[in-house]
Motif scaffolding. Sequence first.
Motif, PDB file in Angstrom:
ATOM      1  N   PHE A   1      70.782 126.244 -14.158  1.00 18.12           N
ATOM      2  CA  PHE A   1      69.951 125.288 -14.887  1.00 18.12           C
ATOM      3  C   PHE A   1      68.975 124.528 -13.992  1.00 18.12           C
ATOM      4  CE2 PHE A   1      73.647 125.032 -18.067  1.00 18.12           C
ATOM      5  CZ  PHE A   1      73.052 125.970 -18.896  1.00 18.12           C
ATOM      6  N   ALA A   2      68.980 124.797 -12.707  1.00 16.80           N
ATOM      7  CA  ALA A   2      68.076 124.090 -11.802  1.00 16.80           C
ATOM      8  C   ALA A   2      66.634 124.501 -12.073  1.00 16.80           C
ATOM      9  CB  ALA A   2      68.451 124.379 -10.351  1.00 16.80           C
ATOM     10  N   SER A   3      65.784 123.535 -12.375  1.00 26.12           N
ATOM     11  CA  SER A   3      64.375 123.811 -12.653  1.00 26.12           C
ATOM     12  C   SER A   3      63.579 122.516 -12.590  1.00 26.12           C
ATOM     13  CB  SER A   3      64.206 124.443 -14.036  1.00 26.12           C
ATOM     14  OG  SER A   3      62.850 124.573 -14.380  1.00 26.12           O
ATOM     15  N   ASP A   4      62.424 122.585 -11.962  1.00 23.97           N
ATOM     16  CA  ASP A   4      61.556 121.412 -11.866  1.00 23.97           C
ATOM     17  C   ASP A   4      60.499 121.387 -12.958  1.00 23.97           C
ATOM     18  OD1 ASP A   4      62.878 120.522  -9.588  1.00 23.97           O
ATOM     19  OD2 ASP A   4      61.580 121.680  -8.253  1.00 23.97           O
ATOM     20  N   SER A   5      60.371 122.469 -13.708  1.00 25.66           N
ATOM     21  CA  SER A   5      59.314 122.535 -14.716  1.00 25.66           C
ATOM     22  C   SER A   5      59.725 121.806 -15.987  1.00 25.66           C
ATOM     23  CB  SER A   5      58.988 123.998 -15.043  1.00 25.66           C
ATOM     24  OG  SER A   5      60.099 124.624 -15.638  1.00 25.66           O
ATOM     25  N   SER A   6      58.742 121.505 -16.800  1.00 25.15           N
ATOM     26  CA  SER A   6      58.994 120.785 -18.048  1.00 25.15           C
ATOM     27  C   SER A   6      59.264 121.730 -19.216  1.00 25.15           C
ATOM     28  CB  SER A   6      57.794 119.897 -18.395  1.00 25.15           C
ATOM     29  OG  SER A   6      56.620 120.696 -18.547  1.00 25.15           O
ATOM     30  N   LYS A   7      59.055 123.037 -19.003  1.00 24.08           N
ATOM     31  CA  LYS A   7      59.271 124.019 -20.057  1.00 24.08           C
ATOM     32  C   LYS A   7      60.106 125.172 -19.497  1.00 24.08           C
ATOM     33  CE  LYS A   7      55.863 125.252 -22.644  1.00 24.08           C
ATOM     34  NZ  LYS A   7      54.540 125.739 -23.113  1.00 24.08           N
ATOM     35  N   GLY A   8      60.626 125.969 -20.390  1.00 22.23           N
ATOM     36  CA  GLY A   8      61.394 127.129 -19.972  1.00 22.23           C
ATOM     37  C   GLY A   8      62.459 127.457 -20.997  1.00 22.23           C
TER      38      GLY A   8
ATOM     39  N   GLY B   1      60.689 136.494 -19.328  1.00 21.55           N
ATOM     40  CA  GLY B   1      60.825 135.496 -18.271  1.00 21.55           C
ATOM     41  C   GLY B   1      61.847 134.416 -18.543  1.00 21.55           C
ATOM     42  N   VAL B   2      62.915 134.746 -19.263  1.00 22.23           N
ATOM     43  CA  VAL B   2      63.994 133.782 -19.484  1.00 22.23           C
ATOM     44  C   VAL B   2      64.594 133.386 -18.139  1.00 22.23           C
ATOM     45  CG1 VAL B   2      66.342 133.555 -20.426  1.00 22.23           C
ATOM     46  CG2 VAL B   2      64.508 134.539 -21.823  1.00 22.23           C
ATOM     47  N   ARG B   3      64.918 132.099 -17.978  1.00 23.13           N
ATOM     48  CA  ARG B   3      65.360 131.574 -16.682  1.00 23.13           C
ATOM     49  C   ARG B   3      66.806 131.930 -16.342  1.00 23.13           C
ATOM     50  NH1 ARG B   3      61.999 127.278 -15.292  1.00 23.13           N
ATOM     51  NH2 ARG B   3      59.931 127.661 -16.174  1.00 23.13           N
ATOM     52  N   GLY B   4      67.642 132.142 -17.359  1.00 23.67           N
ATOM     53  CA  GLY B   4      69.036 132.446 -17.085  1.00 23.67           C
ATOM     54  C   GLY B   4      69.823 132.614 -18.370  1.00 23.67           C
ATOM     55  N   ILE B   5      71.006 133.217 -18.246  1.00 25.59           N
ATOM     56  CA  ILE B   5      71.857 133.477 -19.404  1.00 25.59           C
ATOM     57  C   ILE B   5      73.276 132.988 -19.114  1.00 25.59           C
ATOM     58  CG2 ILE B   5      72.900 135.264 -20.857  1.00 25.59           C
ATOM     59  CD1 ILE B   5      70.402 136.923 -20.503  1.00 25.59           C
ATOM     60  N   VAL B   6      73.840 132.266 -20.083  1.00 22.96           N
ATOM     61  CA  VAL B   6      75.231 131.823 -20.023  1.00 22.96           C
ATOM     62  C   VAL B   6      76.056 132.764 -20.885  1.00 22.96           C
ATOM     63  CG1 VAL B   6      76.854 129.957 -20.498  1.00 22.96           C
ATOM     64  CG2 VAL B   6      74.528 129.419 -19.736  1.00 22.96           C
ATOM     65  N   MET B   7      77.157 133.273 -20.331  1.00 20.95           N
ATOM     66  CA  MET B   7      78.047 134.159 -21.071  1.00 20.95           C
ATOM     67  C   MET B   7      79.454 133.563 -21.086  1.00 20.95           C
ATOM     68  SD  MET B   7      76.721 137.762 -19.455  1.00 20.95           S
ATOM     69  CE  MET B   7      77.688 138.736 -20.598  1.00 20.95           C
TER      70      MET B   7
ATOM     71  N   GLU C   1      72.574 117.635 -19.461  1.00 22.30           N
ATOM     72  CA  GLU C   1      72.449 116.781 -18.273  1.00 22.30           C
ATOM     73  C   GLU C   1      71.314 117.248 -17.370  1.00 22.30           C
ATOM     74  OE1 GLU C   1      76.223 116.771 -16.373  1.00 22.30           O
ATOM     75  OE2 GLU C   1      77.258 115.734 -18.019  1.00 22.30           O
ATOM     76  N   ALA C   2      71.014 118.555 -17.426  1.00 22.85           N
ATOM     77  CA  ALA C   2      69.929 119.112 -16.619  1.00 22.85           C
ATOM     78  C   ALA C   2      68.569 118.980 -17.310  1.00 22.85           C
ATOM     79  CB  ALA C   2      70.209 120.573 -16.312  1.00 22.85           C
ATOM     80  N   GLY C   3      68.541 118.353 -18.479  1.00 20.98           N
ATOM     81  CA  GLY C   3      67.275 118.103 -19.163  1.00 20.98           C
ATOM     82  C   GLY C   3      66.884 119.127 -20.201  1.00 20.98           C
ATOM     83  N   LEU C   4      67.818 120.021 -20.564  1.00 20.70           N
ATOM     84  CA  LEU C   4      67.509 121.011 -21.579  1.00 20.70           C
ATOM     85  C   LEU C   4      67.876 120.498 -22.971  1.00 20.70           C
ATOM     86  CD1 LEU C   4      67.698 122.722 -18.897  1.00 20.70           C
ATOM     87  CD2 LEU C   4      68.521 124.606 -20.330  1.00 20.70           C
TER      88      LEU C   4
ATOM     89  N   ASP D   1      59.670 122.632 -31.653  1.00 22.60           N
ATOM     90  CA  ASP D   1      58.761 122.209 -30.588  1.00 22.60           C
ATOM     91  C   ASP D   1      58.958 123.099 -29.369  1.00 22.60           C
ATOM     92  OD1 ASP D   1      57.221 120.961 -28.705  1.00 22.60           O
ATOM     93  OD2 ASP D   1      58.210 119.017 -28.829  1.00 22.60           O
ATOM     94  N   ARG D   2      57.943 123.870 -29.011  1.00 21.74           N
ATOM     95  CA  ARG D   2      58.051 124.805 -27.894  1.00 21.74           C
ATOM     96  C   ARG D   2      57.734 124.159 -26.544  1.00 21.74           C
ATOM     97  NH1 ARG D   2      55.670 127.683 -31.976  1.00 21.74           N
ATOM     98  NH2 ARG D   2      53.585 127.585 -31.066  1.00 21.74           N
ATOM     99  N   ASP D   3      57.248 122.934 -26.558  1.00 21.07           N
ATOM    100  CA  ASP D   3      56.904 122.252 -25.313  1.00 21.07           C
ATOM    101  C   ASP D   3      58.101 121.503 -24.734  1.00 21.07           C
ATOM    102  OD1 ASP D   3      54.237 123.099 -25.168  1.00 21.07           O
ATOM    103  OD2 ASP D   3      53.637 121.588 -26.624  1.00 21.07           O
ATOM    104  N   ARG D   4      59.225 122.180 -24.635  1.00 13.13           N
ATOM    105  CA  ARG D   4      60.448 121.618 -24.075  1.00 13.13           C
ATOM    106  C   ARG D   4      61.183 122.712 -23.296  1.00 13.13           C
ATOM    107  NH1 ARG D   4      63.220 118.600 -29.339  1.00 13.13           N
ATOM    108  NH2 ARG D   4      61.755 116.860 -29.525  1.00 13.13           N
ATOM    109  N   LYS D   5      62.194 122.285 -22.553  1.00 15.18           N
ATOM    110  CA  LYS D   5      63.131 123.243 -21.965  1.00 15.18           C
ATOM    111  C   LYS D   5      64.261 123.448 -22.964  1.00 15.18           C
ATOM    112  CE  LYS D   5      63.944 121.076 -18.036  1.00 15.18           C
ATOM    113  NZ  LYS D   5      64.412 120.848 -16.623  1.00 15.18           N
ATOM    114  N   TRP D   6      64.505 124.708 -23.338  1.00 12.82           N
ATOM    115  CA  TRP D   6      65.482 124.998 -24.371  1.00 12.82           C
ATOM    116  C   TRP D   6      66.585 125.917 -23.870  1.00 12.82           C
ATOM    117  CZ3 TRP D   6      65.838 122.566 -28.883  1.00 12.82           C
ATOM    118  CH2 TRP D   6      64.697 122.006 -29.473  1.00 12.82           C
ATOM    119  N   LEU D   7      67.810 125.608 -24.248  1.00 17.49           N
ATOM    120  CA  LEU D   7      68.921 126.539 -24.165  1.00 17.49           C
ATOM    121  C   LEU D   7      69.126 127.069 -25.578  1.00 17.49           C
ATOM    122  CD1 LEU D   7      71.329 127.892 -22.696  1.00 17.49           C
ATOM    123  CD2 LEU D   7      72.694 125.876 -23.343  1.00 17.49           C
TER     124      LEU D   7
END
Length: 247
Positions: free
Chosen positions: A93-100, A125-131, A171-174, A191-197
Amino acid sequence: MASLILKNPHSVLAALQQRPQDVIEVRVPRQPLSQGWSDAIELAMSNRVSVQRGVMTSGGSGGRGSKAKGGGRESGAEAIVRERQPVELDELFASDSSKGLWLALDQVQDPHNVGAIFRAAGFFGVRGIVMTRHKSAPMTAVAYDVASGGVEHVPYTVVTNLRQAIDASKEAGLWVLGTSEHATQSIMQVDRDRKWLILLGNEESGLRRLTTEHCDELCSIPSLGGVDSLNVSVAAGVTVALMSLPG
């Protein structure tokens, strides 16, 4: 570290590009090869990975195989590749960007679906996957081959408790978006202008109730025809594609 026998040249090529030290051996028949396998062999040789030609393979059971003799039929090309190791949850979940976009699979049990989700994730370009560890498909050779290289480009983590992973993502801002065919909100309203899980549920039962309760929002993909639901891997591809559009 366990190893897998991969038969998709694109999966093997991606592994050679990302972590050649984990490709143990490439085994190919003597007959002409596809361009994908030719590229994989060239890259394997440039990285000093063993390439065995004219080898009878074990048909996927994991054996070493033997050289073809006389009129023996040679099977298709394959490679022995060590599994890619999952990362820690906080690293995912580490990311400095405001979207993803990140994905979480709530007990998805078919390895073909897992592989297809990784392929779509790698494409968009998905940042990561939780399984989840329990009642979920393991990362088998089938998942790697269906992903067609996606596993090499998308980090993943395996957790025992999905709810705790959701809390960590917040907690990581998603923000947490659950997908459900019963949700009244269309995905086009999110709203697509967010970081989403983005949470994707089991093939038969969808998201579990406790998982749904921890979502910030729920959404559905509106049907435009006579069929009212999608396979989870297809739904994942559509969801990620739409959420990747400019806000």
